[in-house]
Design a protein around this motif. Structure first.
Motif, PDB file in Angstrom:
ATOM      1  N   THR A   1      -9.308  -9.894 -13.813  1.00 26.64           N
ATOM      2  CA  THR A   1      -8.677  -8.771 -14.204  1.00 26.64           C
ATOM      3  C   THR A   1      -9.011  -7.546 -13.469  1.00 26.64           C
ATOM      4  O   THR A   1      -8.290  -6.528 -13.249  1.00 26.64           O
ATOM      5  CB  THR A   1      -8.473  -8.487 -15.702  1.00 26.64           C
ATOM      6  OG1 THR A   1      -8.018  -9.614 -16.334  1.00 26.64           O
ATOM      7  CG2 THR A   1      -7.638  -7.123 -16.106  1.00 26.64           C
TER       8      THR A   1
ATOM      9  N   SER B   1      -8.147  -7.205  -9.853  1.00 22.56           N
ATOM     10  CA  SER B   1      -6.668  -7.036  -9.776  1.00 22.56           C
ATOM     11  C   SER B   1      -6.688  -5.620 -10.067  1.00 22.56           C
ATOM     12  O   SER B   1      -5.815  -4.529  -9.161  1.00 22.56           O
ATOM     13  CB  SER B   1      -5.838  -7.541 -10.941  1.00 22.56           C
ATOM     14  OG  SER B   1      -4.497  -7.202 -10.908  1.00 22.56           O
ATOM     15  N   ASN B   2      -7.350  -4.855 -10.984  1.00 21.31           N
ATOM     16  CA  ASN B   2      -7.255  -3.235 -11.265  1.00 21.31           C
ATOM     17  C   ASN B   2      -7.833  -2.719 -10.000  1.00 21.31           C
ATOM     18  O   ASN B   2      -7.165  -1.483  -9.794  1.00 21.31           O
ATOM     19  CB  ASN B   2      -7.938  -3.188 -12.391  1.00 21.31           C
ATOM     20  CG  ASN B   2      -7.074  -3.805 -13.842  1.00 21.31           C
ATOM     21  OD1 ASN B   2      -6.084  -3.752 -13.856  1.00 21.31           O
ATOM     22  ND2 ASN B   2      -7.984  -3.639 -14.629  1.00 21.31           N
TER      23      ASN B   2
ATOM     24  N   THR C   1       0.964  -1.163   0.129  1.00 26.98           N
ATOM     25  CA  THR C   1       0.141  -0.102   0.028  1.00 26.98           C
ATOM     26  C   THR C   1       0.920   0.972   0.055  1.00 26.98           C
ATOM     27  O   THR C   1       1.840   1.372   0.709  1.00 26.98           O
ATOM     28  CB  THR C   1      -1.117  -0.016   1.199  1.00 26.98           C
ATOM     29  OG1 THR C   1      -1.716  -1.166   0.970  1.00 26.98           O
ATOM     30  CG2 THR C   1      -1.659   1.227   1.315  1.00 26.98           C
TER      31      THR C   1
ATOM     32  N   GLU D   1      -4.252   1.099  -3.806  1.00 24.36           N
ATOM     33  CA  GLU D   1      -3.036   1.161  -3.254  1.00 24.36           C
ATOM     34  C   GLU D   1      -2.564   2.750  -3.215  1.00 24.36           C
ATOM     35  O   GLU D   1      -1.905   3.043  -2.034  1.00 24.36           O
ATOM     36  CB  GLU D   1      -2.015   0.267  -3.801  1.00 24.36           C
ATOM     37  CG  GLU D   1      -2.091  -1.289  -3.477  1.00 24.36           C
ATOM     38  CD  GLU D   1      -1.126  -1.910  -4.391  1.00 24.36           C
ATOM     39  OE1 GLU D   1      -0.286  -1.232  -5.195  1.00 24.36           O
ATOM     40  OE2 GLU D   1      -1.035  -3.143  -4.076  1.00 24.36           O
ATOM     41  N   SER D   2      -2.901   3.415  -3.968  1.00 18.95           N
ATOM     42  CA  SER D   2      -2.619   4.718  -4.215  1.00 18.95           C
ATOM     43  C   SER D   2      -3.843   5.854  -3.763  1.00 18.95           C
ATOM     44  O   SER D   2      -3.854   6.868  -4.143  1.00 18.95           O
ATOM     45  CB  SER D   2      -2.100   4.971  -5.360  1.00 18.95           C
ATOM     46  OG  SER D   2      -2.970   4.706  -6.471  1.00 18.95           O
TER      47      SER D   2
ATOM     48  N   LEU E   1      -7.894  -3.610  -6.849  1.00 22.13           N
ATOM     49  CA  LEU E   1      -6.767  -3.522  -5.679  1.00 22.13           C
ATOM     50  C   LEU E   1      -5.365  -2.903  -6.026  1.00 22.13           C
ATOM     51  O   LEU E   1      -4.995  -2.107  -5.005  1.00 22.13           O
ATOM     52  CB  LEU E   1      -6.415  -4.910  -5.524  1.00 22.13           C
ATOM     53  CG  LEU E   1      -7.414  -6.081  -4.972  1.00 22.13           C
ATOM     54  CD1 LEU E   1      -6.786  -7.390  -4.754  1.00 22.13           C
ATOM     55  CD2 LEU E   1      -7.767  -5.514  -3.763  1.00 22.13           C
ATOM     56  N   LYS E   2      -5.178  -2.749  -7.120  1.00 24.76           N
ATOM     57  CA  LYS E   2      -4.097  -1.654  -7.624  1.00 24.76           C
ATOM     58  C   LYS E   2      -4.518  -0.327  -7.301  1.00 24.76           C
ATOM     59  O   LYS E   2      -3.614   0.444  -6.928  1.00 24.76           O
ATOM     60  CB  LYS E   2      -3.626  -2.049  -8.999  1.00 24.76           C
ATOM     61  CG  LYS E   2      -2.163  -1.280  -9.592  1.00 24.76           C
ATOM     62  CD  LYS E   2      -2.058  -1.583 -10.864  1.00 24.76           C
ATOM     63  CE  LYS E   2      -2.002  -3.302 -11.206  1.00 24.76           C
ATOM     64  NZ  LYS E   2      -1.588  -3.417 -12.705  1.00 24.76           N
ATOM     65  N   ALA E   3      -5.656   0.200  -7.965  1.00 31.12           N
ATOM     66  CA  ALA E   3      -6.151   1.259  -7.421  1.00 31.12           C
ATOM     67  C   ALA E   3      -6.194   1.973  -6.236  1.00 31.12           C
ATOM     68  O   ALA E   3      -5.912   3.041  -5.766  1.00 31.12           O
ATOM     69  CB  ALA E   3      -7.415   1.583  -8.275  1.00 31.12           C
TER      70      ALA E   3
END
Length: 208
Positions: free
Chosen positions: A168, A171-172, A2, A178-179, A174-176
């Protein structure tokens, strides 16, 4: 890892967003939250994206496979619908500014997760530079369970309701997340909790 960031841009106060995959249970929870909050504070509004505007209805017809457009065009339609949803008459800014609690089933995080599966992620982000909500809740329901629920529905699947796409999309998401800016209050919930347990956890998070 994170890597939430400092951001001096203030989120929209009293704005609560629920996110999740298709079949995650966001609509069920939104209905329950509106009912609960409304008992204590009648100033509560339920909304969703795509909206029921002309643009939103066009998006839904595309999702059902009734119309065909490029992935970039669909991303732009989502953004246009969202812009009106936020800034139009009776929109999120107006409602939240009046002290109303605004609860939305999906927001721009959905575009980051879904449209970035088919378009350049930088393009999707560039057309979705909208204010964050005060509260963001992600119901992280396993893809297999989402597909089981989708299969139980009447009618044909929408264009995103395929297992490989949803993997997919998750995953997108969770990535978003993080920031996310630090001033956004964020809750990730396991989607395997019961409906009642999920509602209870969200209400505790909201302190309502």
């Amino acid at each position: 890892m994170t890597t939430r960031i400092e951001d001096n841009t203030m989120p929209i106060e009293h704005f609560i967003v629920l996110e999740g995959l298709d079949g995650a249970g966001t609509t069920t929870q939104l209905d329950r939250l509106v009912e609960h909050i409304g008992k204590k504070n009648p100033a509560v509004a339920r909304t969703f994206e795509p909206t029921d505007s002309a643009i939103g209805r066009l998006i839904r017809s595309i999702q059902r496979g009734e119309e065909s457009v490029t992935s970039e065009s669909l991303a732009l339609l989502y953004s246009a619908d969202r812009h009106n949803h936020i800034y139009g008459n009776g929109g999120i800014i107006e409602l939240a500014g009046s002290g109303c609690f605004v609860l939305s089933d999906r927001y721009f995080y959905s575009s980051i997760a879904y449209q970035s599966s088919f378009c350049d992620p930088d393009f999707v982000r560039s057309i979705n530079r909208y204010p964050n909500p005060e509260f963001l809740i992600f119901i992280d329901t396993p893809v297999e369970e989402c597909m089981r629920r989708i299969d139980m529905r009447d009618g044909r699947k929408e264009i995103f309701e395929k297992e490989e796409i949803l993997r997919t999309v998750r995953s997108n998401y969770l990535k978003a997340f993080e920031s996310l800016p630090l001033n956004v209050k964020f809750l990730r919930l396991e989607g395997t909790l019961s409906i009642e347990e999920t509602t209870k956890a969200i209400l505790e998070f909201l302190n309502l």
